[in-house]
Design an enzyme around this catalytic site. Structure first.
Site, mmCIF file in Angstrom:
data_model
loop_
_atom_site.group_PDB
_atom_site.id
_atom_site.type_symbol
_atom_site.label_atom_id
_atom_site.label_comp_id
_atom_site.label_asym_id
_atom_site.label_seq_id
_atom_site.Cartn_x
_atom_site.Cartn_y
_atom_site.Cartn_z
ATOM 1 N N ALA A 256 1.126 -1.320 -0.123
ATOM 2 C CA ALA A 256 -0.500 -0.677 -0.113
ATOM 3 C C ALA A 256 0.905 1.212 -0.339
ATOM 4 O O ALA A 256 2.242 0.946 0.237
ATOM 5 C CB ALA A 256 -0.953 0.154 1.138
ATOM 6 N N LYS A 257 0.372 2.434 -0.097
ATOM 7 C CA LYS A 257 0.779 3.297 -0.308
ATOM 8 C C LYS A 257 1.815 3.630 0.863
ATOM 9 O O LYS A 257 2.783 4.758 1.063
ATOM 10 C CB LYS A 257 0.243 4.773 -0.674
ATOM 11 C CG LYS A 257 -0.533 4.267 -2.395
ATOM 12 C CD LYS A 257 -0.824 5.648 -2.760
ATOM 13 C CE LYS A 257 -1.387 5.724 -4.499
ATOM 14 N NZ LYS A 257 -1.969 6.258 -4.669
ATOM 15 N N ARG A 258 1.360 3.202 2.141
ATOM 16 C CA ARG A 258 2.172 3.429 3.466
ATOM 17 C C ARG A 258 3.262 2.539 3.379
ATOM 18 O O ARG A 258 3.675 3.162 4.357
ATOM 19 C CB ARG A 258 1.184 3.066 4.541
ATOM 20 C CG ARG A 258 0.809 1.697 4.291
ATOM 21 C CD ARG A 258 -0.288 0.932 5.559
ATOM 22 N NE ARG A 258 -0.297 -0.347 6.062
ATOM 23 C CZ ARG A 258 -1.329 -0.607 5.244
ATOM 24 N NH1 ARG A 258 -1.945 0.030 4.419
ATOM 25 N NH2 ARG A 258 -1.503 -2.116 4.946
#
Length: 285
Positions: A256-258
């Protein structure tokens, strides 16, 4: 309706809500490879103004080109279907067409209302991993739609054909199917803050831009069933579909973008070589 066999037109459509990671890169690399001999379009999907950031938008083209991805149309180079940025496009004609056909209705239910309704015993068979199946609380309001000229101020849902099996042939995984009203319910196509939902916007854009094959992650398979219904309702030619496997981290969790350490920007800043990353993670040069 099936997509034309040629000329091939594919697209990559990042949302600037965070840094692009290796999962995006796999999907976009696949899109580029399948577009060889055709046209690849870059489209920026920035309708979620609360999450999109200008610094993420500014990084998209540079990070993708560093990784080896090239496109023939897009916001940086233009093309016959400009603008290639969703926040600059007009989706009201699609909303009006659905309203005139009597296929959408205003909905005042909050997410809490929906979840509360689904806590009843008869709703035990809700599918997992996707948004809850809407129980149809506001369906009766479909009769009101002809009198409403402006969609702002309320959510609008598309009424699905309950009990109908929707099928499509995936270019990687084969046939996939879902039953409307059981596996997915009436879904939002316009938000109360007066912007179209992802479902409506991508259908309108892909059709307008003559996209012949949609390539994206397998986490969006459920969206494909909804979008097929929108293509049908809007009398638009349906593209071919190809859903890529998800890239996962060392613990088996989808990226994910995290996951900043696996973002293209961080890998680029760390001096990583795109060719080595492609060989290691994708098995390609």
């Amino acid at each position: 309706m099936s997509a034309p066999s040629s000329p091939y037109r594919g697209r990559i459509a990042p949302s600037p809500t965070g840094e692009l990671h290796l999962g995006h890169a796999l999907t976009f690399w696949t899109a580029q490879e399948r577009a060889r001999g055709g046209v690849l379009v870059l489209r920026i999907e920035d309708l979620d103004a609360s999450r999109c950031r200008p610094e993420f938008r500014a990084a998209v083209a540079g990070d993708l080109r560093w990784f080896g991805i090239q496109w023939q149309e897009g916001p940086d180079i233009g093309g016959p279907f400009a603008p290639y940025v969703q926040s600059q496009r007009d989706y009201l004609p699609a909303w009006r067409k659905l309203r005139e056909a009597g296929l959408i209705y205003p909905c005042t239910c909050s997410r809490r209302d929906v979840l509360s309704a689904l806590s009843a015993p008869h709703s035990e068979d809700q599918p997992e991993g996707d948004e809850p199946v809407y129980p149809g609380t506001c369906r009766r309001r479909i009769a009101e739609t002809a009198e409403i000229e402006n969609p702002a101020g309320v959510n609008w849902r598309f009424r699905v054909p309950d009990g109908e099996t929707i099928r499509f042939q995936d270019g990687r995984a084969g046939e996939s199917s879902a039953v409307a009203g059981r596996d997915f319910g009436d879904f939002i196509i316009w938000r109360k803050d007066n912007i179209p939902s992802y479902q409506l916007a991508v259908v309108a854009d892909d059709a307008t831009m003559s996209i012949t094959e949609v390539i994206r992650g397998e986490d969006l398979i459920q969206s494909t069933f909804r979008q097929i219904l929108l293509y049908r309702a809007l009398c638009l030619p349906e593209p071919a579909w190809y859903h890529c496997p998800l890239v996962r981290d060392a613990e088996g969790k989808r990226l994910a973008k995290r996951h900043a350490s696996l973002s293209l920007r961080e890998l680029r800043n760390a001096g990583e070589e795109p060719g080595r990353l492609r060989r290691e993670h994708f098995g390609v040069a």
